[in-house]
Design a protein around this motif. Sequence first.
Motif, short mmCIF file in Angstrom:
data_model
loop_
_atom_site.label_atom_id
_atom_site.label_comp_id
_atom_site.label_asym_id
_atom_site.label_seq_id
_atom_site.Cartn_x
_atom_site.Cartn_y
_atom_site.Cartn_z
N ALA A 53 39.25 16.62 36.19
CA ALA A 53 38.58 17.78 35.19
C ALA A 53 38.12 16.99 34.03
O ALA A 53 39.45 16.20 32.87
CB ALA A 53 39.17 19.18 35.04
N PHE A 54 36.78 16.96 33.59
CA PHE A 54 37.02 16.03 32.35
C PHE A 54 36.88 17.53 31.51
O PHE A 54 35.75 17.36 31.43
CB PHE A 54 35.47 15.23 32.55
CG PHE A 54 35.61 14.52 31.42
CD1 PHE A 54 36.14 13.58 30.73
CD2 PHE A 54 34.25 14.47 30.18
CE1 PHE A 54 36.01 12.43 29.73
CE2 PHE A 54 34.34 14.05 29.49
CZ PHE A 54 35.72 12.27 29.13
N THR A 55 37.95 17.59 31.02
CA THR A 55 37.11 19.49 29.89
C THR A 55 37.06 19.08 28.65
O THR A 55 37.26 18.17 28.47
CB THR A 55 39.26 19.51 29.58
OG1 THR A 55 39.57 19.86 30.69
CG2 THR A 55 38.82 21.06 29.27
N ARG A 72 29.26 13.71 36.11
CA ARG A 72 28.60 13.94 37.24
C ARG A 72 29.33 13.47 38.95
O ARG A 72 29.92 13.15 38.55
CB ARG A 72 27.19 12.70 36.85
CG ARG A 72 26.62 13.07 36.04
CD ARG A 72 25.64 12.44 35.76
NE ARG A 72 24.59 12.15 34.93
CZ ARG A 72 24.70 12.53 34.00
NH1 ARG A 72 25.48 11.24 33.27
NH2 ARG A 72 23.89 12.17 32.65
N PRO A 73 29.63 14.77 39.36
CA PRO A 73 28.86 16.62 38.80
C PRO A 73 29.64 16.92 37.29
O PRO A 73 30.87 17.27 37.96
CB PRO A 73 28.87 17.07 40.06
CG PRO A 73 30.41 16.90 40.92
CD PRO A 73 30.49 15.09 40.09
N SER A 74 29.33 17.39 36.49
CA SER A 74 30.12 18.63 35.74
C SER A 74 30.33 19.66 36.64
O SER A 74 28.68 20.58 37.13
CB SER A 74 29.27 18.51 34.80
OG SER A 74 28.89 17.93 33.89
N THR A 75 30.77 20.34 36.02
CA THR A 75 31.36 21.78 36.68
C THR A 75 31.76 22.89 35.66
O THR A 75 31.62 22.36 34.88
CB THR A 75 32.54 21.75 37.88
OG1 THR A 75 33.40 21.34 37.15
CG2 THR A 75 32.34 20.29 38.89
N PHE A 97 25.02 16.43 31.88
CA PHE A 97 26.12 16.52 31.63
C PHE A 97 26.64 17.39 31.05
O PHE A 97 26.62 17.98 30.26
CB PHE A 97 26.20 14.80 30.92
CG PHE A 97 26.75 14.84 30.28
CD1 PHE A 97 28.01 15.16 29.75
CD2 PHE A 97 28.42 13.07 31.13
CE1 PHE A 97 29.52 14.65 29.11
CE2 PHE A 97 29.34 12.84 30.90
CZ PHE A 97 30.46 13.52 29.97
N GLY A 98 27.69 18.24 31.16
CA GLY A 98 27.92 19.55 30.32
C GLY A 98 29.32 19.17 29.89
O GLY A 98 29.32 18.21 29.35
N GLU A 99 28.85 20.11 29.03
CA GLU A 99 29.39 20.51 27.65
C GLU A 99 30.41 21.79 27.31
O GLU A 99 30.60 22.32 28.27
CB GLU A 99 28.86 20.49 26.45
CG GLU A 99 28.46 18.41 26.79
CD GLU A 99 29.23 17.84 25.72
OE1 GLU A 99 29.97 18.19 25.39
OE2 GLU A 99 29.44 16.77 26.25
#
Length: 267
Positions: A53-55, A72-75, A97-99
């Motif tokens: 998890a790339f928190t 990717r994929p961001s969650t 790209f999730g933040e």
Amino acid sequence: MRGAALLLIALLTPLPAAAQTTPPPVPASAPAPAPVPVYGFEVVRSFPHDPGAFTQGLAFRDGVLLESTGRRPSTVRRVRLEDGAVLQRRDLDPAHFGEGLTDIGDRVVTLTWTSGKAFVWDADDLEPRGEFAYAGEGWGLTDDGDRLILSDGTAALRFFDPETLAETGRVAVTLDGRPLRRINELEWIDGEVFANIWQSDIIVRIDPATGVVTGVIDLAGLMPDRSGLDPTDAVLNGIAWDAEGRRLFVTGKNWPTLFEIRLTEPR
């Protein structure tokens, strides 16, 4: 404390050249500004955390962690605290790209880094409930119950109406009178905004009315063994507050551990 101070000095945005002239003399009667307190920490308990998890954002709701991840994929996911098990997960389109993340009312809102788009999810089952656009980058997100509060990597906090999703204002963030940049993941705690400073072991406490940093939390040594982790990317990031239990949780990008910590007296 010396290390924390030196790091923060390096993160402070330089003043424009025109502003770097010799200031007028300060009257002898003017009191010296109070030093910003630097808090230490104690680990109360450790929990497993998904090292994949790339928190980017973290929150605590109804006994469960809500977490957004990048790459990717961001969650966006619901995570059981005790063992780090992912109870539910939604993947973002690979274009995004999730933040940061926050929960407000019955919704969860997540940001994207450069897409200029936020997504709204149902807080109970993470079903999609809409999206909205905003200008600039998205880094961290929290709320005070009435407003969404967004960071974009600059020395500012931006405020949004949670219903209309229109920007309603912003405040410059300063430390010792100078702009503080790299403000990342955010958490609202007892009237203050706690913020990770990207690529550091520092969390700052910000007065949302003035933007003034009122305290620094030095988390150096929280996870001393970072062997196998990317020193550039696998950095401290993720703050969650259990208001009912008065518990503070922190973790990092791709860290295998999430920590419950207690702040110690400033030194």
